[in-house]
Design a protein around this motif. Structure first.
Motif, short mmCIF file in Angstrom:
data_model
loop_
_atom_site.label_atom_id
_atom_site.label_comp_id
_atom_site.label_asym_id
_atom_site.label_seq_id
_atom_site.Cartn_x
_atom_site.Cartn_y
_atom_site.Cartn_z
N GLU A 44 0.84 -1.21 0.00
CA GLU A 44 0.00 0.00 0.00
C GLU A 44 0.87 1.25 0.00
O GLU A 44 0.57 2.22 -0.71
CB GLU A 44 -0.93 -0.01 1.22
CG GLU A 44 -2.10 -0.97 1.08
CD GLU A 44 -2.94 -1.08 2.34
OE1 GLU A 44 -4.12 -1.46 2.23
OE2 GLU A 44 -2.41 -0.80 3.44
N ASP A 45 1.95 1.22 0.79
CA ASP A 45 2.88 2.36 0.84
C ASP A 45 3.56 2.55 -0.52
O ASP A 45 3.74 3.69 -0.99
CB ASP A 45 3.94 2.14 1.92
CG ASP A 45 3.38 2.26 3.32
OD1 ASP A 45 2.27 2.81 3.47
OD2 ASP A 45 4.04 1.78 4.27
N GLU A 46 3.94 1.43 -1.16
CA GLU A 46 4.60 1.51 -2.47
C GLU A 46 3.64 2.09 -3.52
O GLU A 46 4.04 2.92 -4.33
CB GLU A 46 5.06 0.12 -2.91
CG GLU A 46 6.33 -0.35 -2.23
CD GLU A 46 6.87 -1.64 -2.85
OE1 GLU A 46 7.34 -1.58 -3.99
OE2 GLU A 46 6.79 -2.69 -2.18
N VAL A 47 2.39 1.62 -3.50
CA VAL A 47 1.39 2.11 -4.45
C VAL A 47 1.16 3.61 -4.26
O VAL A 47 1.10 4.37 -5.23
CB VAL A 47 0.06 1.33 -4.31
CG1 VAL A 47 -1.08 2.04 -5.03
CG2 VAL A 47 0.21 -0.09 -4.87
N THR A 48 1.05 4.03 -2.99
CA THR A 48 0.87 5.45 -2.69
C THR A 48 2.06 6.26 -3.19
O THR A 48 1.89 7.32 -3.81
CB THR A 48 0.70 5.67 -1.17
OG1 THR A 48 -0.45 4.92 -0.73
CG2 THR A 48 0.50 7.13 -0.84
N GLY A 49 3.26 5.74 -2.93
CA GLY A 49 4.48 6.43 -3.36
C GLY A 49 4.57 6.55 -4.88
O GLY A 49 4.91 7.62 -5.40
N LEU A 50 4.25 5.46 -5.57
CA LEU A 50 4.31 5.48 -7.05
C LEU A 50 3.23 6.40 -7.63
O LEU A 50 3.47 7.08 -8.63
CB LEU A 50 4.13 4.06 -7.59
CG LEU A 50 5.35 3.13 -7.44
CD1 LEU A 50 4.97 1.69 -7.75
CD2 LEU A 50 6.49 3.57 -8.36
N SER A 51 2.06 6.42 -7.01
CA SER A 51 0.98 7.31 -7.47
C SER A 51 1.38 8.77 -7.34
O SER A 51 1.15 9.58 -8.25
CB SER A 51 -0.30 7.06 -6.66
OG SER A 51 -0.79 5.76 -6.89
N LYS A 52 2.01 9.10 -6.21
CA LYS A 52 2.47 10.49 -6.00
C LYS A 52 3.56 10.84 -7.00
O LYS A 52 3.60 11.96 -7.52
CB LYS A 52 2.99 10.65 -4.57
CG LYS A 52 1.89 10.70 -3.52
CD LYS A 52 2.47 10.89 -2.13
CE LYS A 52 1.36 10.95 -1.09
NZ LYS A 52 1.90 11.06 0.30
#
Length: 259
Positions: A44-52
């Motif tokens: 979830e943290d990785e997905v959030t980071g990549l989205s940003k």
């Protein structure tokens, strides 16, 4: 609090060993989940980071595109100025005016060359960022897909174990309520410090369960007498005799069968 004070040593040992059996059962359930909750959290943290990151890259692309448009507009302005100065040269009265206009034309031409250079650099930057955007989108899609499967996996395990865990947690609280604070603190401290979470163990073949250190016969007799709480001098664990342990295990097996 009154009930806790009324317990004799044997009752304390039975309560603390039963608590250990319940907490060990909870540990088993959580071990089935393993690292899955942490994996889901990390994804979830990785997905959030990549989205940003993708949002920032798209913002950068838009800014570069706007700068290119701005530079192209500037070039048109410089061309218009060149045309104006060239037309003015046709009506000059002396060489000084002609030379002055020539310098203005030269300056505008230099500005055009500089703007074209910047446009070329920005277009190269644009292409580079577009490649990064494509790569980031692919990584994001892959991570989102992985996260979706991991969440489904966790959801399946949770649905299978949540009811059992909640039942056991309520029983753990129930037994904790029977045990005096000082003994409970010792139990929690030992559980935290040992790898397998076993703070209370029984005597097996003259040694504490899971240990190769033999317990002296006199100490074994004292443990079997259930008159005081005794800890293993090597591991610090609370010790109970095997007969008491067997009796409490049978009680807990009946309790677990209700889950």
């Amino acid at each position: 609090m009154a009930n806790k004070k009324e317990l004799n040593v044997e009752e304390k040992l039975r309560a603390i060993y039963s608590l250990q059996l319940i907490d060990s059962k909870i540990d088993e359930i959580r071990n089935v989940r393993g690292e899955l909750p942490l994996e889901v959290e990390d994804l979830e943290d990785e997905v959030t980071g990549l989205s940003k990151r993708l949002d920032k890259l798209n913002e950068d692309l838009e800014n570069i595109d706007n700068l290119i448009k701005e530079k192209k507009n500037n070039i048109e302005d410089h061309k218009a100025s060149i045309k104006k100065y060239t037309d003015q040269q046709k009506n000059v009265r002396n060489n000084r005016e002609f030379n002055s206009l020539s310098k203005e034309i030269e300056f505008q031409e230099l500005e055009i060359q500089l703007a074209e250079k910047h446009i070329k650099e920005m277009k190269a930057s644009l292409e580079g960022k577009k490649a990064i955007v494509t790569e980031t989108k692919e990584r994001l899609a892959s991570k989102e897909n992985h996260l979706k499967h991991k969440k489904a996996e966790l959801s399946d395990i949770m649905s299978e174990t949540e009811k059992e865990e909640n039942f056991l947690l309520s029983k753990s609280e129930e037994f904790r309520g029977k045990i005096e604070a000082r003994l409970l603190e010792a139990y929690d401290r030992i559980r935290t410090n040992v790898r397998n979470g076993l703070a209370v163990v029984s005597i097996e073949r003259g040694a504490s369960a899971g240990s190769f250190f033999t317990i002296p016969p006199q100490t074994q007799m004292e443990i079997a007498g259930r008159k005081k709480i005794i800890t293993d001098e090597h591991s610090g664990r609370i010790l109970v005799d095997s007969a008491l342990a067997d009796e409490e295990r049978q009680k807990m097996e009946q309790l677990f069968s209700k889950m």
